[in-house]
Structures are given as structure tokens and as C-alpha cells.
Design a protein around this motif. Structure first.
Motif, short mmCIF file in Angstrom:
data_model
loop_
_atom_site.label_atom_id
_atom_site.label_comp_id
_atom_site.label_asym_id
_atom_site.label_seq_id
_atom_site.Cartn_x
_atom_site.Cartn_y
_atom_site.Cartn_z
N ARG A 152 -2.08 -2.23 -3.77
CA ARG A 152 -1.96 -0.87 -3.23
C ARG A 152 -2.23 -0.80 -1.72
O ARG A 152 -2.13 0.28 -1.12
CB ARG A 152 -2.92 0.06 -3.96
CG ARG A 152 -2.66 0.20 -5.45
CD ARG A 152 -3.63 1.19 -6.10
NE ARG A 152 -5.02 0.73 -6.06
CZ ARG A 152 -5.95 1.24 -5.27
NH1 ARG A 152 -5.68 2.24 -4.45
NH2 ARG A 152 -7.19 0.76 -5.31
N PHE A 153 -2.62 -1.90 -1.15
CA PHE A 153 -3.00 -1.93 0.26
C PHE A 153 -1.92 -2.62 1.09
O PHE A 153 -1.43 -3.68 0.72
CB PHE A 153 -4.33 -2.69 0.43
CG PHE A 153 -5.48 -2.07 -0.30
CD1 PHE A 153 -5.75 -2.40 -1.62
CD2 PHE A 153 -6.29 -1.14 0.33
CE1 PHE A 153 -6.81 -1.83 -2.30
CE2 PHE A 153 -7.36 -0.56 -0.34
CZ PHE A 153 -7.62 -0.90 -1.66
N SER A 154 -1.58 -2.02 2.20
CA SER A 154 -0.61 -2.62 3.10
C SER A 154 -1.00 -2.27 4.53
O SER A 154 -1.77 -1.34 4.77
CB SER A 154 0.81 -2.13 2.79
OG SER A 154 0.90 -0.73 2.97
N VAL A 155 -0.47 -3.06 5.45
CA VAL A 155 -0.78 -2.80 6.85
C VAL A 155 0.50 -2.53 7.61
O VAL A 155 1.59 -2.92 7.20
CB VAL A 155 -1.55 -3.98 7.50
CG1 VAL A 155 -2.88 -4.21 6.80
CG2 VAL A 155 -0.70 -5.24 7.53
N ASN A 156 0.31 -1.83 8.73
CA ASN A 156 1.39 -1.65 9.70
C ASN A 156 0.91 -2.31 10.98
O ASN A 156 0.10 -1.75 11.72
CB ASN A 156 1.70 -0.18 9.91
CG ASN A 156 2.86 0.02 10.87
OD1 ASN A 156 3.51 -0.94 11.30
ND2 ASN A 156 3.15 1.26 11.21
#
Lengths: 115, 113
Positions: A63-67
Motif C-alpha cells: 500500500r506504500f509508494s513513493v514519488n
């Protein structure tokens, strides 16, 4: 010198919603690592996600993502489908690729997930 | 799953006393660190240790602090004469070969009274 800035001291999100935590950093290094650590009330530091600066593709972990915007020196964390267990302090951290492996931490964002 | 363990979880000491905080890093890791977090503040780097010597230290890590790896498993932080402002959460961390993430212990809460 390396600095990490988290401009949101506190944030809240409704359960099941999406929230984005901001982080910017300053460095003259070209190769480095970026991390998000979670610190729940137990105060243990738990790795959430990491990003290598040489990789253009944004890291994701369930559920975790980065930009990751290298030119802008920005590294935001997106939490999708927020859960009550996500309530914690979140720290953005920077590590130089060369030398001491010292982590530089931001001041943290306190996230509260509201049921 | 391997983990970094720290003892004790909470230590109360009188000002001026010596205190030793203990850590057992993950067994095949090569880099060891101590960080501290004063209540409500960010995590601050104290020292890193590699190949049986200090590789980097911060301004916080003055002569009152020392680290040691007395055997193949333990990694200790000693504060010789504690001050009230040493009250904080102290985290030990370790990382493996290459520039990988650090794994943190659960911390030792040091209270100086």
C-alpha cells in the motif's frame, strides 16, 4: 551537508483513504538512498520503503509508494487504503552512497488514521 | 527474522553516573550505529562503527561517549558521566555489506534524574 525537511508536522486521514506525506532534501551527492521509516507508539523504527537515487522508477511496497523527483529533490510517501495500524510518526531519511552510511532524518510527520 | 536487540528497554540513572547501553546487532552485519531521539524531536546520529573502529561521529558524540564491540556479538554505548540532557531514547542499528537500509533495535529509554 545533507538536510532533510518534512514540512507537515501532523496529518490525519480517514480510514481507507489515501494520504501523501512530503519530504524534501538537500545534497550535492549524485548517488544516495532515501527511506521512509515508521515509528509507532512503541517507538521502534520500522523501515517502510526505500529508493535508490539512480533508479528512475518509483519504489512501491504494497500500500506504500513513493514519488521520487530527483531534480526537485523531493521524496513523498503515499499511503493507500489507510489502516488504523498506520497511525505513527513517519520519518524521511537520507543516506549518502559514499562514506559512513550515516542516516540524516527529517523532523517527522505524525499521521493519525481516523476510523 | 533476524533483528537488532537492545537491553535494557528502560534505564534510570542518577546524574553523574556512568551508564552502558547494550546492543546485539544482526549477526552478519558489518556496520553499527547509535542514534538518539530526545522526546518529541527527530532522530539524531551519534556514531557509526566499522571494522572495529569509529568511522564517523557527530558533534553530540563528545568525550563523554564511547563505543565498544567487546566480542563478536555485542555493541555497547557508554556514557561516562550522565547529564540531564542525555535523557533520550537511544537506538542501535546495523546494516549489511553495501549501502543498504539500517535495521533498528527497539530502543533504550534513558532517563537521567
Amino acid at each position: 551537508a545533507q538536510t532533510v525537511t518534512q514540512s507537515q508536522p501532523e496529518m490525519s486521514v480517514q480510514e481507507a483513504e489515501t494520504v501523501t506525506l512530503s519530504c524534501t532534501y538537500d545534497t550535492s551527492e549524485n548517488n544516495y538512498y532515501l527511506f521512509w521509516y515508521k515509528q509507532p507508539p512503541s517507538r521502534q523504527m520500522i523501515l517502510v520503503i526505500r529508493q535508490e537515487a539512480y533508479k528512475q522508477q518509483n519504489a512501491t511496497e504494497n500500500r506504500f509508494s513513493v514519488n521520487f523527483q530527483k531534480a526537485a529533490k523531493s521524496f513523498s510517501l503515499k499511503i493507500s487504503d489507510s489502516q488504523l495500524g498506520d497511525t505513527a510518526m513517519y520519518f524521511c531519511a537520507f543516506m549518502k552512497h559514499a562514506g559512513g552510511n550515516q542516516f540524516y532524518f527529517g523532523t517527522g510527520t505524525s499521521l493519525t488514521v481516523i476510523p | 527474522e533476524p533483528e537488532v536487540t537492545q537491553t535494557p528497554s528502560h534505564q534510570v540513572t542518577q546524574m553523574g553516573q556512568e551508564v552502558i547501553l547494550r546492543c546485539v546487532p544482526i549477526s552478519n552485519h558489518l556496520y553499527f550505529y547509535w542514534y538518539r531521539q530526545i522526546l518529541g524531536q527527530k532522530v539524531e546520529f551519534l556514531v557509526s562503527f566499522y571494522n572495529n573502529e569509529i568511522s564517523e561521529k557527530s558533534e553530540i558524540f563528545d568525550d563523554q561517549f564511547s563505543v565498544e564491540r567487546p566480542d563478536g556479538s555485542n555493541f555497547t554505548l557508554k556514557i561516562r558521566s550522565t547529564k540531564l540532557e542525555d535523557s533520550a531514547m537511544y537506538f542501535c542499528a546495523s546494516s549489511g555489506q553495501g549501502y543498504t537500509e539500517a535495521f533498528f533495535g527497539q530502543g533504550t529509554r534513558l532517563t537521567v534524574v
